[in-house]
Design a protein around this motif. Structure first.
Motif, PDB file in Angstrom:
ATOM      1  N   PRO A  13       0.816  -1.215   0.000  1.00  0.00           N
ATOM      2  CA  PRO A  13       0.000   0.000   0.000  1.00  0.00           C
ATOM      3  C   PRO A  13       0.852   1.270   0.000  1.00  0.00           C
ATOM      4  CG  PRO A  13      -0.462  -1.382   1.944  1.00  0.00           C
ATOM      5  CD  PRO A  13       0.661  -2.032   1.201  1.00  0.00           C
ATOM      6  N   ARG A  14       2.113   1.183   0.448  1.00  0.00           N
ATOM      7  CA  ARG A  14       2.987   2.367   0.433  1.00  0.00           C
ATOM      8  C   ARG A  14       3.618   2.533  -0.947  1.00  0.00           C
ATOM      9  NH1 ARG A  14       6.809   1.054   5.576  1.00  0.00           N
ATOM     10  NH2 ARG A  14       5.712   2.230   7.168  1.00  0.00           N
ATOM     11  N   ARG A  15       3.411   3.729  -1.527  1.00  0.00           N
ATOM     12  CA  ARG A  15       4.001   3.963  -2.851  1.00  0.00           C
ATOM     13  C   ARG A  15       5.523   4.043  -2.816  1.00  0.00           C
ATOM     14  NH1 ARG A  15       0.207   5.102  -6.372  1.00  0.00           N
ATOM     15  NH2 ARG A  15      -1.752   5.852  -5.501  1.00  0.00           N
ATOM     16  N   GLY A  17       7.574   2.967  -0.127  1.00  0.00           N
ATOM     17  CA  GLY A  17       8.092   2.221   1.010  1.00  0.00           C
ATOM     18  C   GLY A  17       9.278   1.356   0.611  1.00  0.00           C
ATOM     19  N   ASN A  18       9.592   0.430   1.497  1.00  0.00           N
ATOM     20  CA  ASN A  18      10.799  -0.383   1.327  1.00  0.00           C
ATOM     21  C   ASN A  18      10.739  -1.303   0.113  1.00  0.00           C
ATOM     22  OD1 ASN A  18      12.159   0.581   3.733  1.00  0.00           O
ATOM     23  ND2 ASN A  18      10.477  -0.415   4.841  1.00  0.00           N
ATOM     24  N   THR A  19       9.612  -2.017  -0.044  1.00  0.00           N
ATOM     25  CA  THR A  19       9.547  -2.951  -1.184  1.00  0.00           C
ATOM     26  C   THR A  19       9.435  -2.184  -2.504  1.00  0.00           C
ATOM     27  OG1 THR A  19       7.160  -3.217  -0.828  1.00  0.00           O
ATOM     28  CG2 THR A  19       8.612  -4.905   0.112  1.00  0.00           C
ATOM     29  N   PRO A  86       5.511  -6.487   0.978  1.00  0.00           N
ATOM     30  CA  PRO A  86       6.027  -6.631   2.342  1.00  0.00           C
ATOM     31  C   PRO A  86       5.309  -7.747   3.076  1.00  0.00           C
ATOM     32  CG  PRO A  86       4.566  -4.723   2.202  1.00  0.00           C
ATOM     33  CD  PRO A  86       4.697  -5.272   0.796  1.00  0.00           C
ATOM     34  N   ILE A  87       5.826  -8.081   4.239  1.00  0.00           N
ATOM     35  CA  ILE A  87       5.192  -9.088   5.090  1.00  0.00           C
ATOM     36  C   ILE A  87       4.125  -8.411   5.939  1.00  0.00           C
ATOM     37  CG2 ILE A  87       5.558 -10.717   6.993  1.00  0.00           C
ATOM     38  CD1 ILE A  87       6.816 -11.558   4.286  1.00  0.00           C
ATOM     39  N   PHE A  88       2.911  -8.856   5.781  1.00  0.00           N
ATOM     40  CA  PHE A  88       1.805  -8.430   6.641  1.00  0.00           C
ATOM     41  C   PHE A  88       1.283  -9.693   7.324  1.00  0.00           C
ATOM     42  CE2 PHE A  88      -0.002  -4.228   4.658  1.00  0.00           C
ATOM     43  CZ  PHE A  88       1.230  -3.624   4.784  1.00  0.00           C
ATOM     44  N   TYR A  89       1.447  -9.759   8.615  1.00  0.00           N
ATOM     45  CA  TYR A  89       1.023 -10.948   9.380  1.00  0.00           C
ATOM     46  C   TYR A  89       1.549 -12.241   8.749  1.00  0.00           C
ATOM     47  CZ  TYR A  89      -1.467  -7.963  12.468  1.00  0.00           C
ATOM     48  OH  TYR A  89      -1.732  -6.977  13.395  1.00  0.00           O
ATOM     49  N   GLY A 167      14.359  -6.372   9.207  1.00  0.00           N
ATOM     50  CA  GLY A 167      14.636  -5.193  10.020  1.00  0.00           C
ATOM     51  C   GLY A 167      14.249  -3.897   9.334  1.00  0.00           C
ATOM     52  N   LEU A 168      13.296  -3.948   8.404  1.00  0.00           N
ATOM     53  CA  LEU A 168      12.851  -2.755   7.672  1.00  0.00           C
ATOM     54  C   LEU A 168      11.433  -2.424   8.119  1.00  0.00           C
ATOM     55  CD1 LEU A 168      14.158  -3.756   4.121  1.00  0.00           C
ATOM     56  CD2 LEU A 168      15.326  -2.395   5.873  1.00  0.00           C
ATOM     57  N   GLU A 169      11.267  -1.322   8.833  1.00  0.00           N
ATOM     58  CA  GLU A 169       9.953  -1.004   9.382  1.00  0.00           C
ATOM     59  C   GLU A 169       9.389   0.290   8.803  1.00  0.00           C
ATOM     60  OE1 GLU A 169       9.495  -1.240  13.641  1.00  0.00           O
ATOM     61  OE2 GLU A 169       7.359  -1.562  13.225  1.00  0.00           O
TER      62      GLU A 169
HETATM   63  C1  LIG Z   1      -0.815  -4.611   8.636  1.00  0.00           C
HETATM   64  C2  LIG Z   1       0.648  -4.835   8.846  1.00  0.00           C
HETATM   65  C3  LIG Z   1       1.102  -6.074   9.225  1.00  0.00           C
HETATM   66  C4  LIG Z   1       2.473  -6.302   9.400  1.00  0.00           C
HETATM   67  N1  LIG Z   1       2.898  -7.551   9.769  1.00  0.00           N
HETATM   68  C5  LIG Z   1       4.217  -7.782   9.949  1.00  0.00           C
HETATM   69  C6  LIG Z   1       4.686  -9.066  10.327  1.00  0.00           C
HETATM   70  O1  LIG Z   1       3.931 -10.017  10.478  1.00  0.00           O
HETATM   71  N2  LIG Z   1       6.013  -9.245  10.513  1.00  0.00           N
HETATM   72  C7  LIG Z   1       6.902  -8.214  10.347  1.00  0.00           C
HETATM   73  O2  LIG Z   1       8.113  -8.415  10.530  1.00  0.00           O
HETATM   74  N3  LIG Z   1       6.497  -6.975   9.946  1.00  0.00           N
HETATM   75  C8  LIG Z   1       5.174  -6.739   9.747  1.00  0.00           C
HETATM   76  N4  LIG Z   1       4.749  -5.503   9.340  1.00  0.00           N
HETATM   77  C9  LIG Z   1       5.756  -4.453   9.032  1.00  0.00           C
HETATM   78  C10 LIG Z   1       6.044  -4.358   7.529  1.00  0.00           C
HETATM   79  O3  LIG Z   1       6.360  -5.607   6.973  1.00  0.00           O
HETATM   80  C11 LIG Z   1       7.240  -3.411   7.307  1.00  0.00           C
HETATM   81  O4  LIG Z   1       6.929  -2.132   7.822  1.00  0.00           O
HETATM   82  C12 LIG Z   1       7.666  -3.313   5.856  1.00  0.00           C
HETATM   83  O5  LIG Z   1       8.892  -2.622   5.765  1.00  0.00           O
HETATM   84  C13 LIG Z   1       6.634  -2.583   5.008  1.00  0.00           C
HETATM   85  O6  LIG Z   1       7.071  -2.578   3.667  1.00  0.00           O
HETATM   86  P1  LIG Z   1       6.687  -1.393   2.663  1.00  0.00           P
HETATM   87  O7  LIG Z   1       7.419  -0.164   3.170  1.00  0.00           O
HETATM   88  O8  LIG Z   1       7.141  -1.850   1.349  1.00  0.00           O
HETATM   89  O9  LIG Z   1       5.206  -1.241   2.759  1.00  0.00           O
HETATM   90  C14 LIG Z   1       3.402  -5.241   9.194  1.00  0.00           C
HETATM   91  C15 LIG Z   1       2.918  -3.976   8.816  1.00  0.00           C
HETATM   92  C16 LIG Z   1       1.571  -3.771   8.644  1.00  0.00           C
HETATM   93  C17 LIG Z   1       1.073  -2.401   8.225  1.00  0.00           C
END
Ligand SMILES: Cc1cc2nc3c(=O)[nH]c(=O)nc-3n(C[C@H](O)[C@H](O)[C@H](O)COP(=O)(O)O)c2cc1C
Length: 205
Positions: A13-15, A17-19, A86-89, A167-169
């Motif tokens: 969803p992030r335009r 973001g990290n991925t 990215p990893i979501f849950y 480690g990317l948040e």
């Molecule tokens: C709804 C949601 C669920 C997430 N679940 C996890 C998770 O299960 N494990 C984890 O390490 N990070 C989790 N994250 C953190 C994201 O994976 C992390 O912020 C990632 O860098 C986001 O990538 P993006 O910047 O490409 O969106 C979660 C974030 C969100 C918003």
């Protein structure tokens, strides 16, 4: 293969973001190696989840008419696919999963409705999966990798390579990791070269 075609799907969803940043590096690497890349941002599409109507059992066609047909045609016509989520849950994002589920119409076509091989699908298709998670656990990517492997299998694609950032948040965390960015750029370049047949089949070899 002369000039391989590559599709790049942004699943966060992030335009910016990290991925997204990692995928943009991979796209730049592939383009630098001479491959045209078409980019699609999934959050910009109108995509319904699969509704299990199963009318695709008749002919493999999904009856829900939205942006899926355009993405499907692009993905089926490409030689290589770069997918970033990215990893979501502990799995992929909802945007990515909705697209995966809609491709079940293709699985149904191949396995039930019309098992003849699709003539427009090149036999040497390769997929690159890019992901990022906030934590660092050993099993962080396991769920997504299982889903992606079977998704690529439906597309007649190998999970050829992965770029996985731990480690990317926060949105720009990957900017502090030139190693991940470099790895993604190299993976894009090597994907283009491997599809063209002038690089080792295994990445980084
Ligand atoms: C709804 C949601 C669920 C997430 N679940 C996890 C998770 O299960 N494990 C984890 O390490 N990070 C989790 N994250 C953190 C994201 O994976 C992390 O912020 C990632 O860098 C986001 O990538 P993006 O910047 O490409 O969106 C979660 C974030 C969100 C918003």
């Amino acid at each position: 293969m002369d000039t391989p075609r590559i599709a790049a799907l942004y699943g966060s969803p992030r335009r910016n973001g990290n991925t997204a940043r990692l995928l943009r590096e991979a796209v730049a690497g592939a383009r630098g190696a001479g491959a045209p890349v078409e980019e699609i941002v999934l959050r910009d599409l109108k995509l319904s989840p699969c509704l299990e109507i199963y009318s695709c059992t008749q002919d493999g066609e999904c009856r829900i008419r939205d942006d899926f047909q355009r993405v499907r045609d692009l993905v089926l016509a490409c030689d290589g696919l770069m997918l970033a989520s990215p990893i979501f849950y502990y799995t992929v994002t909802a945007h990515t999963k909705i697209l995966m589920d809609r491709f079940h119409s293709l699985w149904v076509k191949k396995n039930w409705a019309d098992p003849r091989p699709n003539p427009i699908v090149s036999p040497r298709r390769k997929g690159l999966f890019i992901s990022a998670g906030a934590t660092r656990g050993k099993r962080l990517f396991e769920g997504s990798l299982l889903s992606v492997r079977y998704f690529f299998d439906t597309l007649d694609m190998d999970l050829w390579h992965t770029v996985l950032g731990r480690g990317l948040e926060y949105a720009d965390d990957v900017a502090k990791h030139p190693d991940y960015l470099e790895e993604a750029r190299r993976a894009g370049k090597e994907l283009a070269e491997a599809l063209r047949g002038d690089a080792p089949a295994a990445p980084g070899a």
